[in-house]
Scaffold this active site. Structure first.
Site, PDB file in Angstrom:
ATOM      1  N   THR A  17      -8.518   6.553  -1.763  1.00 63.23           N
ATOM      2  CA  THR A  17      -9.870   6.299  -1.883  1.00 63.23           C
ATOM      3  C   THR A  17     -11.076   7.098  -1.542  1.00 63.23           C
ATOM      4  O   THR A  17     -12.154   7.038  -2.234  1.00 63.23           O
ATOM      5  CB  THR A  17     -10.289   4.642  -1.237  1.00 63.23           C
ATOM      6  OG1 THR A  17      -9.784   4.988   0.357  1.00 63.23           O
ATOM      7  CG2 THR A  17      -9.492   3.594  -1.459  1.00 63.23           C
ATOM      8  N   LYS A  39     -14.531   8.048  -3.444  1.00 59.29           N
ATOM      9  CA  LYS A  39     -16.033   8.283  -2.778  1.00 59.29           C
ATOM     10  C   LYS A  39     -16.551   9.710  -3.249  1.00 59.29           C
ATOM     11  O   LYS A  39     -17.886   9.715  -3.479  1.00 59.29           O
ATOM     12  CB  LYS A  39     -15.871   8.310  -1.421  1.00 59.29           C
ATOM     13  CG  LYS A  39     -15.378   7.026  -0.616  1.00 59.29           C
ATOM     14  CD  LYS A  39     -14.990   7.054   0.700  1.00 59.29           C
ATOM     15  CE  LYS A  39     -14.295   5.668   0.979  1.00 59.29           C
ATOM     16  NZ  LYS A  39     -13.105   5.742   2.326  1.00 59.29           N
ATOM     17  N   LYS A  43      -8.720  13.452   4.906  1.00 60.42           N
ATOM     18  CA  LYS A  43      -7.758  12.262   4.976  1.00 60.42           C
ATOM     19  C   LYS A  43      -6.611  12.400   6.223  1.00 60.42           C
ATOM     20  O   LYS A  43      -6.821  13.613   6.808  1.00 60.42           O
ATOM     21  CB  LYS A  43      -7.251  12.154   3.703  1.00 60.42           C
ATOM     22  CG  LYS A  43      -6.566  13.807   3.112  1.00 60.42           C
ATOM     23  CD  LYS A  43      -5.739  13.627   1.996  1.00 60.42           C
ATOM     24  CE  LYS A  43      -6.947  13.726   0.605  1.00 60.42           C
ATOM     25  NZ  LYS A  43      -6.762  12.373  -0.132  1.00 60.42           N
ATOM     26  N   ARG A  44      -5.949  11.323   6.403  1.00 59.67           N
ATOM     27  CA  ARG A  44      -5.028  11.667   7.499  1.00 59.67           C
ATOM     28  C   ARG A  44      -4.146  12.885   7.140  1.00 59.67           C
ATOM     29  O   ARG A  44      -4.050  13.101   5.803  1.00 59.67           O
ATOM     30  CB  ARG A  44      -4.002  10.349   7.447  1.00 59.67           C
ATOM     31  CG  ARG A  44      -4.845   9.429   8.243  1.00 59.67           C
ATOM     32  CD  ARG A  44      -5.374   9.713   9.553  1.00 59.67           C
ATOM     33  NE  ARG A  44      -3.966   9.715  10.531  1.00 59.67           N
ATOM     34  CZ  ARG A  44      -3.806   8.542  11.108  1.00 59.67           C
ATOM     35  NH1 ARG A  44      -4.438   7.722  11.317  1.00 59.67           N
ATOM     36  NH2 ARG A  44      -2.442   8.733  12.179  1.00 59.67           N
ATOM     37  N   HIS A  76       0.875  -1.258   0.215  1.00 61.02           N
ATOM     38  CA  HIS A  76       0.023   0.044  -0.001  1.00 61.02           C
ATOM     39  C   HIS A  76       0.848   1.274   0.170  1.00 61.02           C
ATOM     40  O   HIS A  76       0.367   2.350   0.113  1.00 61.02           O
ATOM     41  CB  HIS A  76      -0.756  -0.015   1.198  1.00 61.02           C
ATOM     42  CG  HIS A  76      -1.980  -0.840   1.235  1.00 61.02           C
ATOM     43  ND1 HIS A  76      -3.148  -0.766   0.803  1.00 61.02           N
ATOM     44  CD2 HIS A  76      -1.749  -2.227   1.364  1.00 61.02           C
ATOM     45  CE1 HIS A  76      -4.006  -1.865   0.818  1.00 61.02           C
ATOM     46  NE2 HIS A  76      -3.052  -2.550   1.185  1.00 61.02           N
ATOM     47  N   LYS A  98       0.672  14.587   1.668  1.00 64.09           N
ATOM     48  CA  LYS A  98      -0.820  14.797   1.207  1.00 64.09           C
ATOM     49  C   LYS A  98      -0.990  16.199   0.783  1.00 64.09           C
ATOM     50  O   LYS A  98      -1.913  16.791   0.350  1.00 64.09           O
ATOM     51  CB  LYS A  98      -1.934  14.295   2.168  1.00 64.09           C
ATOM     52  CG  LYS A  98      -1.657  12.881   2.249  1.00 64.09           C
ATOM     53  CD  LYS A  98      -2.893  12.103   2.939  1.00 64.09           C
ATOM     54  CE  LYS A  98      -2.853  10.836   3.663  1.00 64.09           C
ATOM     55  NZ  LYS A  98      -3.206   9.679   2.297  1.00 64.09           N
TER      56      LYS A  98
END
Ligand code: 26Y
Length: 809
Positions: free
Chosen positions: A654, A658, A546-547, A358, A552
């Site tokens: 992901t 969504k 998100k985290r 991952h 990110k």
């Protein structure tokens, strides 16, 4: 499944309240209604569960087991109702009894047994397995504390323990009779049997009992109920000490029990950074030893075959490297308990395991000190050592061109054990989670392994369950879609593509608009309730949830907000489409810079949201305690989905899928699954910007980037960084020097400054595009139409046919 009417459901709830609580429904609390309804649902689920298990035992179908340290399943009442075909009547029944369905569902504490993407993926996969009638089950740990609860106090993240089991969990069944014993420490003795084979005996081990708690995984309208088995650690009293009345041994035992219960005590709140705690290693072995013992026992009971035929009936998917000790554990049981030779045991093992990677972030690649494994599980260490020896010999003799690479390939190198290498060598399949991610694994990160085992490598792009993320979270959108294309898409999500035909129908687009507006009003109400801040539902809801992680790049997002604020301060009458920037994110408790970014977002919010001069054109909202349930509230209301990772870093993502499925447009980099979204919807229906993965990798390899140049040349950038450095945000004189230094003195490792300008420009395109309402809605519907490709049903079918070779029941 026989469908219950709302009348019948009401009766059952009323009865349950009398029998179990001795109260009248009018006096019941929300919590009591929650338990009563859960128990009514269980009455539906349990017979099917029993029958599914019997059926699997009788038929001997090949089973897949998904081993994962994380299952982020969220709440189950609503999704169980949905999958049992009872959701509509249950909502009606609750309403008619004078309660609010939303409030009743909110009584359930989220099962937060995961950190983020990897754990939620496991939960979506279980839903798809059952809904597609595949015999597939999860194995995990029943942590007493899930992922910490986040509070924001004075802008800072504060972590509170998540004691989710404080109240009875209605979905679990304790299966004490299936408990197994796990052994740690001790000594290994080797004997030669008469036939010349070797026998290994363990002495003085510390024993722990693993007790399973089973949670049903309900398929969608199909009577299939699979199992999520969560192991709980309990003391296994050493009989000898007790029976002999040895007091000190007894107290030693008690002492030991504290550490035993810690094994399933809490989930490590670290995603993507290596946490080298011995307790985590204990947890990993706890999960794999109990699960592998259980799988082999189940196999024997069902199939009456020699264990050498295990791969015909069992396949085990390991979710990242965290459960990769399952490989030597399988070897141990096959050799030491089933008396198989090394070669046959290795043959069985490597035909049984498949491994999913991952991440390519180097800090997330697990390694353990060799001494730690040797001490904690001596026999497992011996087996890893032997696997390594044989593997290295093979390279030396069969792949001369790779001889120099042995230190980078060896499972044990420089006194550390490399779990990804163990997982690759011990599995028949290695997969990445999006096309680009798998390519990076093959061409870069695992290049030499790819040379060794080209056939093992394959891609399985992630997916999400459209049942939870569309049908359940956004019922009005789901209803509208059904009105337009009929209900077949529910069982065949790819049929959402039939929406394309209607994507220019003006009257219809107005209806999509209305659904989105209502979802935004609902979220606005929630935001007001949580934060006291009023947001305009006509503004663009620009969402990044998100985290929190440097790669990110929430920082890039908040830099853009600061830029807009600066612009508005200079020229308050600027023509700007009003924006609401919505953030939600947990940072690992020890991740200092991530926590600074949370503080920065909250500080900016506290200035921007109360500045009258900017006429409410900007709002910044940080919603605390991001979890599955909060995601279910935010996603249906999103207009823009921020997916802005440094290209090459986000394996898949992901959340991007969504939000797309809920009609948001992606604003993102060419990274992870964004690329596949881009290819499906076309460049005109997505907002792409920034460096590509090749460009990023090239900079990392060959240099050539200088963050300071941008700082010196671009006044907008300089202004923002100086504001951080000097703490000159309005009335707040909080400094963010560390962010400033990190960017300028570590040369901006995640290319925030480099991508800043293209990011602004793309935001301007968004601003313009939003003004053409019909065109925006057209793009939105095109996105929904293509999102069926990202249903986890699709992903699971690919795993089932390409890797697992299992059949639907
Ligand atoms: C080793 C330990 C500290 C650790 C614990 C959790 C390391 C990693 C993780 C979690 C990783 C994770 O959640 N990865 C995400 O997996 C998603 C599902 O495949 C991807 O969509 C996402 O890009 C990836 O970051």
């Amino acid at each position: 499944m026989q469908q219950l009417t709302s009348e019948r459901l009401k009766e059952k709830i009323v009865n349950r309240l009398i029998i179990e609580n001795g109260i009248d429904v009018n006096d019941a609390t929300n919590k009591q209604i929650f338990y009563a309804l859960s128990s009514v649902v269980n009455e539906e689920i349990l017979p099917n569960w029993f029958n599914t298990n019997k059926h699997y035992e009788k038929t001997g179908y090949k089973q897949v087991y998904y081993l994962s340290m994380e299952f982020l399943i969220g709440r189950l009442l609503e999704s169980n109702l949905l999958n049992c075909g009872m959701l509509a009547s249950a909502k009606e029944a609750i309403n008619e009894l004078g309660f609010s369905p939303e409030e009743i569902f909110a009584e359930e504490h989220d099962a937060g047994l995961g950190n983020g993407g990897l754990g939620r993926l496991a939960a979506c996969f279980l839903d798809s397995l059952a809904s597609l009638r595949y015999p597939g089950h999860g194995y995990g740990i029943r942590y007493r504390y899930g992922l910490f609860e986040q509070r924001i106090i004075h802008g800072n993240q504060v972590e509170l323990p998540d004691y989710w089991l404080k109240e009875p969990y209605p979905w679990e069944i304790r299966k004490e009779e299936e408990a197994v014993v796990i052994q740690y420490h001790g000594k290994v003795h080797m004997f030669k049997r008469n036939d010349g084979t070797l026998e290994f005996k363990y002495e003085n081990t510390d024993k722990v009992m693993a007790v399973p708690y089973d949670v049903p995984v309900v398929g969608y309208n199909n009577e299939v109920v699979n199992t999520l088995r969560l192991w709980s650690a309990e003391p296994a009293f050493q009989d000898d000490a007790r029976s002999q009345g040895d007091q000190s041994a007894f107290y030693h035992d008690l002492d030991h029990h504290h550490s035993i219960e810690q094994i399933s005590g809490f989930l490590y709140p670290d995603d993507s950074s290596y946490e080298g705690k011995e307790l985590r290693l204990k947890q990993q072995y706890f999960l794999v030893s109990s699960s592998i013992q259980n799988i082999i026992k189940q196999f024997k009971k069902t199939n009456k075959m020699p264990v050498s035929r295990l791969p015909e009936k069992v396949v085990i998917q390991i979710n990242d490297t965290h459960p990769s000790l399952a490989i030597p554990e399988m070897m141990r049981i096959l050799m030491d308990e089933e008396r198989m030779s090394w070669d046959s045991a290795w043959e069985v093992t490597t035909r049984t395991f498949a491994y999913t990677n991952h991440t390519t972030l180097s800090e997330a690649l697990e390694t353990w000190p060799k001494d730690m494994i040797q001490n904690l599980m001596p026999r497992i260490y011996m087996i890893i050592d032997e696997i390594n020896e044989r593997f290295c010999k093979k390279i030396w003799f069969d792949y001369e061109e790779l001889r120099d690479k042995i230190p980078e390939l060896a499972i044990i190198a420089y006194d550390r054990i490399h779990m990804a290498r163990l997982a690759i060598v011990g599995s028949f399949s290695v997969n990445g989670v999006a096309r680009i991610h798998t390519e990076i694994l093959k061409k870069k990160e695992m290049k030499d392994f790819y040379t060794l085992y080209p056939k093992k490598f394959n891609n399985k792009t992630n997916g999400i369950t459209h049942r939870r993320w569309l049908l359940q979270a956004n019922p009005h959108l789901a209803g509208l879609i059904t009105d337009v294309i009929g209900p077949q898409w529910i069982n065949r999500p790819k049929q959402l593509i039939r929406l394309l035909k209607h994507s220019n129908d003006k009257a219809l687009l107005e209806k999509f608009d209305e659904v989105k507006r209502n979802n935004k009003i609902a979220l606005a109400n929630y935001i007001h309730h949580q934060t006291g801040i009023l947001v305009d539902e006509k503004s663009i809801f620009d969402v990044q949830i998100k985290r929190l992680h440097e790669y990110k790049r929430q920082l890039l997002n908040i830099f853009h907000v600061i830029y807009l604020y600066n612009e508005l301060k200079d020229n308050p009458n600027q023509d700007l489409t009003p924006r609401t920037f919505i953030f939600a994110a947990k940072a690992a408790p020890s991740y200092y810079l991530a926590k600074e970014v949370i503080k920065l977002i909250n500080t900016v919010a506290s200035i921007v949201n109360y500045d009258k001069e900017i006429q409410g054109k900007l709002k910044v909202i940080f919603l605390e305690n991001y979890n599955v349930s909060l995601a279910e509230k935010i996603i249906p209301a999103s207009d823009i989905s921020e997916q802005i990772s440094t290209a090459s870093k986000e394996a898949s993502g992901t959340g991007n899928m969504k939000m797309m499925m809920n009609g948001a447009l992606t604003l993102g980099t060419m990274d992870g699954a964004n690329i596949e979204i881009h290819d499906l919807v076309g460049p005109e229906n997505i907002f792409i910007f920034g460096l590509t993965a090749d460009e990023v990798l090239d900079y990392y390899q060959n240099g050539g980037y200088n963050a300071r140049d941008i700082y010196n040349k671009d006044d907008r950038v300089k202004r923002i960084l100086d504001q951080l450095n000097q703490g000159e945000f309005g009335i707040h004189d909080i400094e963010f020097k560390d962010i400033y230094y990190n960017i300028l003195f570590h040369n901006d490792s995640y290319f925030v400054l480099k991508d800043f300008e293209p990011y602004l420009e793309t935001h301007e395109l968004v601003d313009r595009a939003y003004r053409d309402r019909l065109h925006w809605l057209n793009m939105s519907v095109i996105n929904i139409a293509h999102s069926g490709k990202f249903s986890s049903d699709q992903t699971i079918k690919e795993y089932a046919t390409d890797i697992w070779k299992i059949n639907q029941v």
